[in-house]
Scaffold this active site. Structure first.
Site, PDB file in Angstrom:
ATOM      1  N   GLU A  42       0.825  -1.279  -0.053  1.00 35.67           N
ATOM      2  CA  GLU A  42      -0.099  -0.028  -0.026  1.00 35.67           C
ATOM      3  C   GLU A  42       0.916   1.371   0.049  1.00 35.67           C
ATOM      4  OE1 GLU A  42       0.008   1.900   3.027  1.00 35.67           O
ATOM      5  OE2 GLU A  42      -0.615   0.503   4.736  1.00 35.67           O
ATOM      6  N   ARG A  67       0.925  -2.714  12.474  1.00 29.04           N
ATOM      7  CA  ARG A  67       0.225  -3.438  11.906  1.00 29.04           C
ATOM      8  C   ARG A  67      -0.257  -3.105  10.383  1.00 29.04           C
ATOM      9  NH1 ARG A  67       0.089  -8.065  15.236  1.00 29.04           N
ATOM     10  NH2 ARG A  67      -1.395  -9.490  14.073  1.00 29.04           N
ATOM     11  N   CYS A  72       7.732  -1.501  -1.808  1.00 27.49           N
ATOM     12  CA  CYS A  72       8.764  -2.546  -2.082  1.00 27.49           C
ATOM     13  C   CYS A  72       9.878  -2.197  -1.043  1.00 27.49           C
ATOM     14  CB  CYS A  72       9.076  -2.521  -3.281  1.00 27.49           C
ATOM     15  SG  CYS A  72      10.090  -1.161  -3.963  1.00 27.49           S
ATOM     16  N   HIS A 106      13.423  -0.536  -7.617  1.00 27.07           N
ATOM     17  CA  HIS A 106      12.679  -1.598  -6.810  1.00 27.07           C
ATOM     18  C   HIS A 106      13.647  -2.423  -6.112  1.00 27.07           C
ATOM     19  CE1 HIS A 106       9.584  -5.037  -5.850  1.00 27.07           C
ATOM     20  NE2 HIS A 106      10.605  -5.919  -6.716  1.00 27.07           N
ATOM     21  N   ASP A 129      10.532 -11.888  -2.709  1.00 17.91           N
ATOM     22  CA  ASP A 129      10.017 -10.838  -2.926  1.00 17.91           C
ATOM     23  C   ASP A 129       8.412 -10.577  -2.431  1.00 17.91           C
ATOM     24  OD1 ASP A 129       9.341  -8.170  -3.677  1.00 17.91           O
ATOM     25  OD2 ASP A 129       9.947  -8.273  -5.871  1.00 17.91           O
TER      26      ASP A 129
END
Length: 504
Positions: A42, A67, A72, A106, A129
């Site tokens: 998110e 939580r 990435c 990434h 990943d």
């Protein structure tokens, strides 16, 4: 950060508390699958103007303590540390997707399983990943030209000048065929990096509107049935038709309901976990009196409770405004008429009873008003007519601030109109002192109207959903988790259970 505490709390976050996890290929697979099913991908904080920190303590606070999820750099950045502390060797690899040109667009992980063949996967390397929406559910063997079947499709690594391409066939599982087109996921360079090497690109992604992470809010998580995904306009659940997200209020509610996500950087409360003991109400009252006897007045505890409540509500208001801002931008491209689908400037309605739970509501209303959030408090009687202490003192101080509106003993139609207009509703009617039995008026009407009005907007309860009759999307419980909140009949009503310790 202490390794034992780090690992223990992280594994509890992944639903693996107490599990024996030697550094094997089977453990690695179990950890990755648990991670993508428990920790969402998110960009909510980015959309709220809060660039992420890659400092270990900050990542742990956000994704384990609060939580939440992340993108990435956050997800793979923190997961790499867990794997290392469990005995795996981890290399952090830089990569980039086809639409980008920077090698640090990434981050993915090359994970070595220790051993020399005594169990499956020992001595092998895997591509891991947990921060790529179209990535594999389980680790992939770090071998080029080998098609590997995964629950999400077929994957392969292909050698290229820069290192390796990860490619994927769009068909799923057994439905994938060797004749299907291989689609590129991302390229990887094979030299290892530190997480700090990714910090400049991470900040650019989080602050430059030219990049996709600032275009629309989104949240996704894997489930046993498939991927659950939501943005400001739609909710896509596996095996079900897409549904429309009505507006920013609905978006904030569904974040709590579908993803258990309270956006923002919250400091005064956190989601309760299985490690939090459940207390009897009498024991919590005794603790409260003990704290007061030690020198912290009950009024101060009420102010802290109201502050924790207001912090959560403010976060939801910001989320509503953010989602509606994105919807308005999209609507403007379609024509001015579509702007009607976006809710107006978000405000808050606080339903306050006459006891100390209501006192928390008065404090929260004052704080929200001081922060410029349009707030209205509904009360059955004026502040000066309240009798419970410290609620009366807190209400008088709040009312004197003149930062919010007060709706005293409203008629049913007036209350219904106020509930319809609000972006977030706060239930501060009854606390744990409510005696079981018939709910008297006007509270029975308040609760009925609030439940009806909040089908597509968030409702937050103070301490406990009033009389266990309010359908809350989040409950901020004070001091300690009450045993009542974990009763089977309470669980569907509580929503996200958050703990505001107050004494810490």
């Amino acid at each position: 950060m202490d390794t034992e505490e780090f690992v223990s709390e992280y594994l509890e976050r992944l639903g693996l508390a107490g599990a024996a996890l030697p550094p094997t290929a089977a453990t690695l697979a179990a950890l990755q699958v648990a991670h993508v099913r428990c920790v969402p991908f998110e960009n909510l904080d980015i959309m709220l103007g809060m660039p992420p920190s890659l400092v270990l303590e900050d990542l742990f606070q956000k994704m384990v303590v609060q939580r939440r999820g992340g993108f990435c750099y956050e997800l793979n950045g923190l997961f790499a540390v867990l794997l290392e502390r469990l005995g795996f060797d981890v290399q952090r690899l830089a990569g980039w997707v086809p639409s980008c040109q920077d090698a640090f667009d990434h981050i993915a992980l090359r994970v070595s399983v220790p051993g020399a063949g005594e169990c499956a996967g020992a001595g092998e390397d895997f591509l891991v990943d947990v921060g790529f929406r179209n990535g594999a559910l389980a680790p992939l063997r770090f071998k080029a030209k080998v098609a590997q079947e995964d629950a999400k499709g077929l994957y392969r690594l292909r050698s290229c000048e820069e290192g390796l391409w990860l490619e994927r066939q769009p068909a799923l599982g057994a439905g994938a065929t060797s004749g299907a087109e291989w689609l590129p996921c991302y390229r990887l360079r094979l030299q290892p990096h530190t997480l700090k090497d990714f910090a400049p690109r991470c900040r650019q992604f989080a602050t430059d509107p030219a990049f996709p992470f600032l275009r629309r809010p989104s949240c996704s998580v894997e489930t046993i049935a498939g991927q659950l995904y939501m943005n400001e306009a739609k909710l896509a659940a596996p095996g079900a038709p897409e549904t429309e997200v009505a507006d920013g209020r609905d978006f904030a509610k569904q974040l709590l309901r579908q993803f258990d996500a309270m956006p923002g950087k919250l400091a005064l409360s956190r989601p309760a976990t299985s490690a939090d003991d459940a207390w009897e109400v009498a024991d919590v009252v005794a603790l409260e009196q003990h704290i007061a006897a030690e020198g912290t007045p009950l009024l101060e505890l009420m102010n802290r409770a109201g502050a924790a409540l207001a912090e959560c509500v403010e976060s939801l208001v910001a989320t509503v405004a953010m989602a509606d801002r994105v919807r308005a931008g999209a609507a403007a491209k379609r024509g001015a008429e579509a702007l009607a689908s976006c809710s107006s400037a978000p405000g808050v309605l606080v339903l306050a009873g006459t006891g100390n739970n209501g006192g928390d509501g008065w404090v929260a209303a004052r704080l929200l008003g001081e922060r410029g959030i349009p707030t209205t408090l509904v009360t059955p009687r004026p502040a000066e007519e309240l009798r419970a202490e410290p609620a009366r003192t807190a209400a008088l101080e709040a009312h004197a601030s003149d930062t919010f509106a007060v709706l005293c003993a409203p008629a049913e139609a007036a209350l219904a109109a106020a509930l319809a207009e609000a972006a977030v509703v706060v239930d501060a009617i009854f606390g744990t002192g409510f005696a079981a039995g018939e709910i008297r008026e006007p509270y029975a009407t308040w609760i009925r109207l609030a439940n009806a009005a909040c089908a597509h907007k968030p409702l937050v309860s103070a301490d406990i959903p009033s009389a266990l009759a309010v359908q809350a999307d989040a409950t901020v419980t004070m001091l300690r988790v009450k045993r009542t909140l974990r009763a089977p009949e309470a669980t569907p009503l509580v929503g996200q259970l958050r703990l505001a310790p107050l004494d810490q």
